[in-house]
Design an enzyme around this catalytic site. Structure first.
Site, mmCIF file in Angstrom:
data_model
loop_
_atom_site.group_PDB
_atom_site.id
_atom_site.type_symbol
_atom_site.label_atom_id
_atom_site.label_comp_id
_atom_site.label_asym_id
_atom_site.label_seq_id
_atom_site.Cartn_x
_atom_site.Cartn_y
_atom_site.Cartn_z
ATOM 1 N N ASP A 68 -11.097 -3.662 -4.395
ATOM 2 C CA ASP A 68 -10.303 -2.711 -3.609
ATOM 3 C C ASP A 68 -10.959 -1.335 -3.610
ATOM 4 O OD1 ASP A 68 -8.320 -1.033 -2.509
ATOM 5 O OD2 ASP A 68 -6.716 -2.281 -3.306
ATOM 6 N N SER A 80 0.824 -1.198 0.000
ATOM 7 C CA SER A 80 0.000 0.000 0.000
ATOM 8 C C SER A 80 0.868 1.262 0.000
ATOM 9 C CB SER A 80 -0.955 -0.036 1.195
ATOM 10 O OG SER A 80 -1.980 0.914 1.077
ATOM 11 N N HIS A 140 -8.464 -4.759 -0.358
ATOM 12 C CA HIS A 140 -7.128 -4.186 -0.196
ATOM 13 C C HIS A 140 -6.255 -5.015 0.746
ATOM 14 C CE1 HIS A 140 -4.479 -0.789 -0.965
ATOM 15 N NE2 HIS A 140 -4.196 -0.694 0.315
#
Length: 210
Positions: A155, A104, A186
Site C-alpha cells: 500500500d 480508506s 490499496h
C-alpha cells in the site's frame, strides 16, 4: 434534517443496518455491492462526504502541504455523527447496532470517531484504514468495540508502521481488533472481503441484539 446526500436499501427485519462510508472521490452508493456481499439481508445506508477537494468527495480536508486537517476532521466527524442520529430516527434503527463498512477515507473517519468516543456504533469493517493523529488519547471504556481492519503490504498510502500504530492504539484502548494483512496494494481484494465476511459471521453482529 442536517443537509446530507444519502442512500438507503431496505433489508429483512432482525438484521443489523450497515452504514457505508466511501473512499476519496466516492459516493453514498459506492460500497453497496460489497455491503450486499458481506451482509446480504441487512438494510444499507450510505452517507456521502460533504467536502470536495480537487473535484473529489471526502469526509475531511487536507492541509496545503498534504497533511490532514485535524480541525476539519473534528468538525466533519461531529457532522457525520449528527447525520447518523437523524437517519436512525428516519429509518428506525439503533445506532449502537450499526455495522460500519468504511474504505480508506471513510474507514479513517469511522476509526477516528470510535477512538475519540463520539461513535455510538460498536462494530466496524475498515478497509485500509490509517492513523490520522498520534495525539488521540481517550480514557473511556471501548472494550465492547469490535473492529476488523485490512492492510496491504504494498500500500503506497498506508505504511506498515502506520497500520501497526493503529493496532497498538486499539490494544491500548481494549478494542477487540482483528487484522487482515496481505501482499496487495490499496485496492480492495476478494480475499480480504471473504475474511471480513467470515469475521462478521463469527462475531454474530449481523443480527440485532434483543
Amino acid at each position: 434534517m442536517t443537509e446530507a446526500i444519502t442512500s438507503y436499501k431496505p433489508g429483512k427485519p432482525g438484521n443489523a443496518t450497515v452504514l457505508m462510508l466511501h473512499g476519496t472521490g466516492g459516493t453514498e452508493s459506492d460500497l453497496l455491492s460489497i455491503a450486499d456481499f458481506l451482509a446480504p439481508d441487512s438494510p444499507k445506508i450510505g452517507i456521502r462526504g460533504r467536502l470536495v477537494e480537487n473535484d473529489l468527495t471526502r469526509y475531511f480536508a487536507h492541509l496545503p502541504d498534504g497533511g490532514f486537517d485535524l480541525d476539519s476532521l473534528a468538525v466533519e466527524t461531529r457532522w457525520l455523527m449528527t447525520v447518523i442520529d437523524e437517519l436512525a430516527i428516519e429509518y428506525a434503527f439503533d445506532p449502537a447496532q450499526l455495522i460500519v463498512l468504511g474504505y480508506s477515507n471513510g474507514a479513517n473517519v469511522a476509526y477516528y470517531s470510535l477512538l475519540t468516543g463520539q461513535a455510538k456504533f460498536k462494530t466496524a469493517v475498515l478497509l485500509h484504514p490509517m492513523v490520522l493523529s498520534s495525539d488521540v488519547k481517550t480514557d473511556i471504556d471501548l472494550s465492547d468495540i469490535k473492529i476488523w481492519g485490512s492492510h496491504g503490504f504494498l500500500d503506497p498510502i498506508v505504511s506498515k508502521s502506520n497500520f501497526g500504530e493503529l493496532k497498538n492504539f486499539c490494544q491500548q484502548a481494549d478494542i477487540d481488533f482483528t487484522s487482515f494483512e496481505a501482499e496487495q496494494s490499496h485496492q480492495i481484494s476478494e480475499s480480504e472481503l471473504r475474511d471480513a465476511e467470515q469475521w462478521l459471521v463469527a462475531t454474530n453482529r449481523l443480527k440485532i441484539e434483543e
